[in-house]
Structure formats: C-alpha cells, structure tokens
Scaffold this motif. Structure first.
Motif, short mmCIF file in Angstrom:
data_model
loop_
_atom_site.label_atom_id
_atom_site.label_comp_id
_atom_site.label_asym_id
_atom_site.label_seq_id
_atom_site.Cartn_x
_atom_site.Cartn_y
_atom_site.Cartn_z
N CYS A 185 -6.62 -5.02 14.49
CA CYS A 185 -6.50 -5.74 16.02
C CYS A 185 -6.55 -7.44 15.95
N LYS A 186 -5.87 -7.98 16.87
CA LYS A 186 -5.78 -9.34 16.88
C LYS A 186 -7.24 -9.83 17.23
N LEU A 187 -7.69 -10.61 16.44
CA LEU A 187 -9.04 -11.48 16.78
C LEU A 187 -8.86 -12.93 16.88
N ALA A 188 -7.70 -13.42 16.59
CA ALA A 188 -7.52 -15.06 16.74
C ALA A 188 -6.01 -15.23 16.43
N GLY A 189 -5.35 -16.07 17.16
CA GLY A 189 -4.18 -16.55 17.17
C GLY A 189 -3.87 -18.02 16.76
N ILE A 190 -2.93 -18.49 16.10
CA ILE A 190 -2.66 -19.69 15.65
C ILE A 190 -1.20 -20.31 16.10
N LEU A 191 -1.23 -21.54 16.75
CA LEU A 191 0.10 -22.12 17.23
C LEU A 191 0.23 -23.42 16.73
N ILE A 192 1.20 -23.60 15.66
CA ILE A 192 1.39 -24.89 15.27
C ILE A 192 2.51 -25.54 15.69
N GLU A 193 2.39 -26.74 16.45
CA GLU A 193 3.54 -27.20 17.07
C GLU A 193 3.55 -28.82 16.34
N LEU A 194 4.98 -29.05 16.21
CA LEU A 194 5.21 -30.46 15.45
C LEU A 194 5.46 -31.52 16.29
N GLN A 195 5.30 -32.81 16.16
CA GLN A 195 5.41 -33.81 17.15
C GLN A 195 6.27 -35.00 16.54
N GLY A 196 6.96 -34.87 15.45
CA GLY A 196 7.83 -35.76 14.89
C GLY A 196 7.28 -36.53 13.73
#
Ligand code: BTN
Length: 322
Positions: A185-196
């Motif tokens: 079951c999902k306990l944590a999620g990670i979202l990586i975004e780039l900014q240049g």
C-alpha cells in the motif's frame, strides 16, 4: 507566536477549557476566541463544545513547528537551508518554485499543514487534508546538468525510506520509480520537478508527501494506501521529527549522488525493490513481464517473453498483474 497557534497549543492537551479561560490566556475577548475556534474547525479540526465545560480537542494534535524542525536538522543541513512553515498553500512544490524564481538560497524548504492543490505524478491530485500528513518540498541545485538527473527520484525514495526506518518503521519498500510502499500500500509519494539549467547546475524541486495520521481519504485517492500510524502503531509519529529526518537524509543522499551517480545506490535500491520477481505490466502501453530490478542509471528492467525491456522514468508506469 500567532494567536491560532497559541490557541491550538492550549487545546493540544486534550483537556476541557472554558471560553473564559481561553480568552484570559490569549488576552482577547470571548468573541475573538469563538472566531478563532471557527477558523480552526473550518479546515477540519475536531473541536468539541459542551455547555458548562467549554472546548476540547478530540484526538491528538501533532502541530508543525518551525523552530522544532530547525533544531532537529543536522548542522550541515541547517547551514544550507531556509525553512518556511505554512498553514495552507496551493502546493508546496509551486511555492518553492516561486521562491527559486526570485533567486533563492542554497536550499529552500517549504512545509504546509494542508495543500489546496496538491499534485501527484502523471497529473494526479495528491489528497492533502489538514493536520494529518506531511507535505514537504525542497528546492536544491544539483551540479552536472540534466544528464545527471537520471536516477535522482530513485535516490530520494531511498532517502525517505532511510528516514522512516531511522524513526522506527520496518519493512518499507520502493515501487519504481519512487513510491514508498508498506505491505503493497502507498505510504509516500515523490514528485520531482525541474526548473531549468544555470551555469552547469540544475534547479530541482523535490516534493515529498507522507501519510502520517490519516485514517480516511477522499474519493480522489484511487489506490490502496496506508499511514505511518497504521504501518507502525507502536511508534509515536511526530511530523516535525519526520520532516527534519527526511530533509537530513535527502540532502545527504543528494550530495552523495552528485559525487558518485546512481551506481552508488543501485544495490540498496534493488534490496528495497517491492516489485522484484513480480508479474508486472506497464501502462499505458501494455508490456507484460517479470520485474528484474533497476540498472546502473536507475531505469527499470522488465523480463518479457521477447527479452529484457528497459523502462525509463516518465515513459510508462508499472502495475502488478493479478
Ligand atoms: C505521487 O506519488 O504521485 C507524488 C506525490 C507527491 C506529493 C507531494 S506533497 C508535497 C509536494 N507538493 C505537491 O503538490 N506534491 C508534492
């Protein structure tokens, strides 16, 4: 200290407090207390009111506290980072992105008690109720340009697992590229975004959402989930401690990643792989196979009937086949 927080800290003992006593402690009128209480009830805090007794907070309260988080950071992290703690924000990732655009410190960290537009990967909504979970974003610069980024999100997954384990969780696993699972079951999620890119460095926003006390979800959550309270009920989970440890572990892991690349993390990732040896299929393109772990760049290997297929982050997602 702001008045809301003073009121909250008084109520955090779970005892009854009369309106009059609260007004006296805060140095405001009873009407002002009543208004403040309504502002707390509106985002979802359960405050009980009984005539003759006053007000009482139902359940526990695990408040975010800027100074407590700072005091728990490793010296190296404290020297590099500035921290913002908000009651409410659209998305902590968006907030850090705005800050980066204005120039920014070496590491800018934002945590919020709730998000009104929390984002998940692949355009999903990240359910972000008040007072329950962790919504944390870190803006960091990484040397080496975009080419150095493959594997980055996997390294952050390792850092989150290390942090939760150091606080008492046992048995966390990773689902490629970077979901943290407990018993599937999902306990944590990670979202990586780039900014240049800037002078050889890449600006990266590392967003981490961790389910801590949540015990029910809204309809937007479409997969099995678990919280730390359920995964390790014998531990008293405190959001300030978790946030500081996730920041400490992430900054340390990213520094190592900058020096050594993903190869240095490959064995640990394989050891934490929750899909190794499982029957899998990909989405949206339906490739069937068996999970064979990650390669030295952080791509996922799928053993199919036609040979091994390499899957890169962002292309496809993996699902267990029933
Ligand atoms: C996923 O598994 O889909 C990634 C979820 C990432 C959620 C975090 S919460 C803090 C940060 N702010 C956001 O809007 N998203 C990330």
């Amino acid at each position: 200290m702001r008045k809301n927080q003073t009121l909250l800290s008084i109520l955090s003992d779970g005892e009854w407090h009369s309106g009059e006593a609260l007004a006296q402690s805060l140095g405001v009128s009873r009407t002002a207390v009543w208004k403040q209480l309504n502002r707390l009830i509106e985002p979802g805090l359960a405050i009980e009111r009984v005539r003759g007794k006053g007000y009482r907070l139902q359940g526990h309260l695990d408040l975010l506290d800027h100074d407590a988080i700072i005091s728990l950071l490793a010296d190296s992290a404290r020297r590099r980072a500035s921290l913002e703690v908000l009651d409410k924000v659209d998305s902590t990732n968006s907030r850090v992105m705005q800050f980066e655009r204005r120039g920014g410190d070496d590491v800018f960290i934002c945590v919020a008690d709730r998000q009104t537009q929390g984002r998940g990967r692949r355009g999903r909504v990240w359910s972000s109720p008040a007072g329950e979970n962790i919504y944390l974003s870190m803006g960091v610069r990484l040397q080496g340009g975009f080419s150095a980024l493959e594997g980055l999100s996997l390294v952050v997954g390792i850092a989150v697992c290390r942090a939760l384990e150091s606080l008492g969780l046992k048995g966390a696993a990773l689902k490629w590229p970077n979901d943290v699972l407990f018993n599937g079951c999902k306990l944590a999620g990670i979202l990586i975004e780039l900014q240049g890119e800037l002078e050889g460095a890449v600006r990266v926003i590392v967003g981490v959402g961790i389910n801590v006390h949540m015990d029910r979800v809204d309809a937007a959550v479409d997969q099995p989930w678990v919280s730390l309270d359920r995964a390790a009920p014998s531990v008293t989970w405190r959001r300030n401690e978790i946030i500081a440890e996730v920041v400490n572990q992430t900054l340390e892991a990213l520094a190592h990643f900058e020096r050594a690349g993903f190869t240095a993390f490959q064995d640990e990732w394989r050891a934490r792989d929750g899909l190794l040896g499982a029957s899998l299929h990909t989405e949206p393109e339906n490739l069937q196979g068996v999970g064979a772990g990650v390669d030295s760049a952080g791509a996922y290997l799928l053993d199919t009937a036609d040979g091994q297929v390499i899957i890169r982050a962002g292309e496809l997602s993996l699902r267990r086949s029933q």
